[in-house]
Design an enzyme around this catalytic site. Structure first.
Site, PDB file in Angstrom:
ATOM      1  N   GLU A 185       8.861 -19.019  -0.333  1.00  9.12           N
ATOM      2  CA  GLU A 185       9.439 -17.697  -0.079  1.00  9.12           C
ATOM      3  C   GLU A 185       9.856 -17.646   1.379  1.00  9.12           C
ATOM      4  O   GLU A 185       9.246 -18.327   2.223  1.00  9.12           O
ATOM      5  CB  GLU A 185       8.372 -16.595  -0.287  1.00  9.12           C
ATOM      6  CG  GLU A 185       8.233 -16.116  -1.703  1.00  9.12           C
ATOM      7  CD  GLU A 185       7.150 -15.048  -1.864  1.00  9.12           C
ATOM      8  OE1 GLU A 185       6.572 -14.583  -0.865  1.00  9.12           O
ATOM      9  OE2 GLU A 185       6.891 -14.683  -3.010  1.00  9.12           O
ATOM     10  N   LYS A 208      -7.681  -9.995   2.732  1.00 12.07           N
ATOM     11  CA  LYS A 208      -7.901  -8.610   3.140  1.00 12.07           C
ATOM     12  C   LYS A 208      -9.289  -8.412   3.744  1.00 12.07           C
ATOM     13  O   LYS A 208     -10.260  -8.986   3.256  1.00 12.07           O
ATOM     14  CB  LYS A 208      -7.751  -7.709   1.916  1.00 12.07           C
ATOM     15  CG  LYS A 208      -6.369  -7.803   1.284  1.00 12.07           C
ATOM     16  CD  LYS A 208      -6.365  -7.271  -0.130  1.00 12.07           C
ATOM     17  CE  LYS A 208      -5.034  -7.568  -0.795  1.00 12.07           C
ATOM     18  NZ  LYS A 208      -5.059  -7.312  -2.234  1.00 12.07           N
ATOM     19  N   LYS A 228       2.231 -16.316  -9.945  1.00 13.37           N
ATOM     20  CA  LYS A 228       3.170 -15.691  -9.004  1.00 13.37           C
ATOM     21  C   LYS A 228       4.630 -15.943  -9.368  1.00 13.37           C
ATOM     22  O   LYS A 228       5.471 -15.051  -9.233  1.00 13.37           O
ATOM     23  CB  LYS A 228       2.913 -16.202  -7.587  1.00 13.37           C
ATOM     24  CG  LYS A 228       1.634 -15.663  -6.955  1.00 13.37           C
ATOM     25  CD  LYS A 228       1.609 -15.995  -5.469  1.00 13.37           C
ATOM     26  CE  LYS A 228       0.221 -16.275  -4.963  1.00 13.37           C
ATOM     27  NZ  LYS A 228      -0.671 -15.143  -4.888  1.00 13.37           N
ATOM     28  N   HIS A 268      -4.554 -14.308   5.682  1.00 13.69           N
ATOM     29  CA  HIS A 268      -3.953 -13.785   4.454  1.00 13.69           C
ATOM     30  C   HIS A 268      -4.986 -13.224   3.486  1.00 13.69           C
ATOM     31  O   HIS A 268      -4.715 -13.070   2.300  1.00 13.69           O
ATOM     32  CB  HIS A 268      -3.107 -14.857   3.745  1.00 13.69           C
ATOM     33  CG  HIS A 268      -2.074 -15.476   4.632  1.00 13.69           C
ATOM     34  ND1 HIS A 268      -1.126 -14.736   5.286  1.00 13.69           N
ATOM     35  CD2 HIS A 268      -1.850 -16.761   4.974  1.00 13.69           C
ATOM     36  CE1 HIS A 268      -0.363 -15.535   5.999  1.00 13.69           C
ATOM     37  NE2 HIS A 268      -0.779 -16.771   5.836  1.00 13.69           N
TER      38      HIS A 268
HETATM   39  P1  ADP Z   1      -2.982 -14.208  -2.670  1.00 15.10           P
HETATM   40  O1  ADP Z   1      -2.767 -14.076  -4.142  1.00 15.10           O
HETATM   41  O2  ADP Z   1      -3.540 -15.537  -2.267  1.00 15.10           O
HETATM   42  O3  ADP Z   1      -3.732 -13.044  -2.082  1.00 15.10           O
HETATM   43  P2  ADP Z   1      -0.427 -13.013  -1.925  1.00 15.10           P
HETATM   44  O4  ADP Z   1       0.847 -13.457  -2.501  1.00 15.10           O
HETATM   45  O5  ADP Z   1      -1.002 -11.741  -2.473  1.00 15.10           O
HETATM   46  O6  ADP Z   1      -1.516 -14.189  -2.039  1.00 15.10           O
HETATM   47  O7  ADP Z   1      -0.291 -12.876  -0.363  1.00 15.10           O
HETATM   48  C1  ADP Z   1      -1.389 -12.660   0.483  1.00 15.10           C
HETATM   49  C2  ADP Z   1      -0.920 -12.337   1.890  1.00 15.10           C
HETATM   50  O8  ADP Z   1      -0.167 -13.431   2.421  1.00 15.10           O
HETATM   51  C3  ADP Z   1       0.018 -11.160   1.978  1.00 15.10           C
HETATM   52  O9  ADP Z   1      -0.656  -9.929   2.005  1.00 15.10           O
HETATM   53  C4  ADP Z   1       0.725 -11.450   3.292  1.00 15.10           C
HETATM   54  O10 ADP Z   1      -0.083 -11.140   4.394  1.00 15.10           O
HETATM   55  C5  ADP Z   1       0.897 -12.948   3.226  1.00 15.10           C
HETATM   56  N1  ADP Z   1       2.199 -13.271   2.603  1.00 15.10           N
HETATM   57  C6  ADP Z   1       2.441 -13.619   1.325  1.00 15.10           C
HETATM   58  N2  ADP Z   1       3.761 -13.849   1.117  1.00 15.10           N
HETATM   59  C7  ADP Z   1       4.371 -13.633   2.294  1.00 15.10           C
HETATM   60  C8  ADP Z   1       5.724 -13.685   2.746  1.00 15.10           C
HETATM   61  N3  ADP Z   1       6.728 -14.038   1.942  1.00 15.10           N
HETATM   62  N4  ADP Z   1       5.969 -13.380   4.043  1.00 15.10           N
HETATM   63  C9  ADP Z   1       4.979 -13.034   4.895  1.00 15.10           C
HETATM   64  N5  ADP Z   1       3.700 -12.982   4.543  1.00 15.10           N
HETATM   65  C10 ADP Z   1       3.380 -13.264   3.265  1.00 15.10           C
END
Ligand code: ADP
Length: 460
Positions: free
Chosen positions: A204, A241, A120, A239
């Site tokens: 973040e 899907k 990431k 978090h």
């Molecule tokens: P992973 O790789 O574990 O799936 P992601 O970075 O794709 O993690 O994030 C998964 C979910 O976490 C996002 O779809 C969102 O719901 C939440 N999320 C991630 N980053 C943020 C953020 N900066 N603010 C709010 N929600 C976040």
């Protein structure tokens, strides 16, 4: 000149291994499965032309993570290419390098692209360099708590702590106070270390109630890259899907075009090839921010296949053979060749009990009857009467993708299909998914990532 593959091994299990075998068989390619001792009765083993036991005496998960064993086996079996599916070794650059050294094609991006995008923190750097907006955050992993406190002072709360190597919603903590931040760093690090073997975490700004919008991309080995529009994956639990659909009802055509173009900008900046997904969050004002790239096929790719009529897994195999996107088998000479038709959505049916905090359930499937009919697609692993659901792997039982001329029509097909399921012996989340399908906020396409949490009545 592209050399057609004769033999392809799927370094995976369950529904995605079967999805890969189906694509190969349709292309006239022989299929090879690997399976662990715990998976000796799993369906993916029987859906391939050949199946080989791996990971004898190892832990169930480790059977599918043994790079040397899998590559040695593939070499011995004179396999031309390996498809990694999702999870397991799919984003591991050491695996793709090991394949390459053995003279086996890895069906996916190069190890270099995986390194530039898979992590990431690295992905954020690539996005920023390509001029794509990212969520404000720390440019590097946090080494000392003071760095986190300085970030909090500059940006305020809430903050989200994320594992650099994270996936599947693990290694994430939301902090609304300094105490939560300091404690969250400790717990996120240890969760990340346990789950990914890498404790690095970064910060973040936490965006309240965003939408998760992601763009499917596809590139060949000749510099051609296209997008296949977006998927809305805002319906999440912890978090992760749960329901995905396309197109998103929350984007104007202008926003859609801007997000898809930003996804392509990042992909172009690394000359991306094969299939991948660029993920964004869209805030309540409609601004989008890059979050990460998944350099692999995703669980929810079926939604895009349904609205575009494009077979993404076949396309992955064909571009890995060296075919051009414009070749007739893929048939994408220009971006405009990808047209959308109608609306599709996918539900992940899991062996989890919604009434008990979605705790995984195990046992023998005493009965299993699945739906069918117009607009219904099923992608299942071991879903049949008599199948044994074990605690060794994830709880995905079957993916169902439905299609309709409108979002609501696709939801009605889904609702009807969910009602047709008969699953006995093991608890599932089907009743919960039915509630989602009937919810007015969902039917209007207005869900954000807080939807499930904000509607406890869905669990009834
Ligand atoms: P992973 O790789 O574990 O799936 P992601 O970075 O794709 O993690 O994030 C998964 C979910 O976490 C996002 O779809 C969102 O719901 C939440 N999320 C991630 N980053 C943020 C953020 N900066 N603010 C709010 N929600 C976040």
């Amino acid at each position: 000149m592209p050399t057609p593959f004769k033999r392809v091994l799927a370094a995976n299990r369950g529904e995605i291994a079967i999805r890969i075998f189906r694509a190969c068989t349709e292309l006239g390619i022989q299929t090879i499965a690997i399976y662990s001792e715990e998976d000796r009765l799993s369906l993916h083993r029987y859906k391939a032309d050949e199946a080989w036991l791996v990971g004898k005496g190892k832990k169930p998960i480790d059977a599918y993570l043994g790079i040397d064993e899998i590559v040695d086996l593939a070499k011995r079996l004179e396999v031309d290419a390996i498809h990694p599916g999702y999870g397991f070794l799919s984003e591991n650059p050491e695996f793709s390098e090991a394949c390459e050294r053995a003279g086996i094609v890895f069906i996916g991006p190069t190890a270099e692209m995986q390194r530039k995008l898979g992590d990431k923190v690295a992905g954020r750097k690539a996005a920023q360099a390509a001029g794509v907006p990212i969520v404000p955050g720390t440019p590097e992993p946090i080494l000392h708590d003071e760095e986190a406190l300085i970030f909090a002072k500059q940006h305020g709360y809430p903050i989200i702590i994320k594992a650099s190597a994270g996936g599947g919603g693990r290694g994430m903590r939301v902090a609304r106070t300094q105490r939560e931040l300091v404690e969250g760093l400790v717990s996120a690090r240890s969760e990340a270390q346990a789950a990914f073997g890498n404790a690095a975490v970064f910060l973040e700004r936490y965006i309240e109630r965003p939408k998760h919008i992601e763009v499917q991309i596809l590139g060949d080995h000749h510099g051609n890259l296209v997008h296949l529009f977006e998927r809305d994956c805002s319906i999440q639990r912890r978090h992760q899907k749960v329901v995905e659909f396309a197109p998103s009802l929350a984007l104007s055509e202008k926003q859609r075009e801007a997000i898809c173009q930003d996804a392509l900008k990042i992909a172009r900046s690394v000359s991306y090839r094969n299939a991948g997904t660029v993920e964004f969050l869209v805030d309540q004002e409609g601004h989008h921010y890059f979050i990460e790239v998944n350099p692999r096929i995703q669980v929810e790719h079926t939604v895009t296949e349904s609205i575009t009529g494009r077979n993404l897994v076949q396309a992955q195999i064909l571009v890995a053979q060296g075919k051009r996107l414009s070749d007739p088998e893929i048939g994408i000479a220009r971006q405009e060749d990808i047209q959308r038709r109608g609306f599709a959505l996918q539900c992940r049916i899991t062996t989890e009990d919604p009434q008990n905090g979605f705790a995984p359930d195990y046992g023998v499937l005493k009965a299993y009857r699945s739906p069918g009919g117009f607009g219904v697609r099923l992608d299942a692993g071991s879903a049949f009467g008599g199948a044994v659901i074990t605690p060794h792997y994830d709880s995905l039982l079957v993916k169902i993708t439905t299609w309709g001329l409108t979002h609501q029509a696709a939801a009605h097909v889904m609702d009807r299909s969910l009602q047709e399921f008969r699953v006995r012996g093991v608890k599932t989340n089907i009743s919960f998914l039915e509630n989602v399908m009937r919810h007015p906020v969902f039917l209007e396409g207005k869900c954000d990532t807080s939807f499930i949490e904000a509607h406890p009545e869905l669990l009834q």
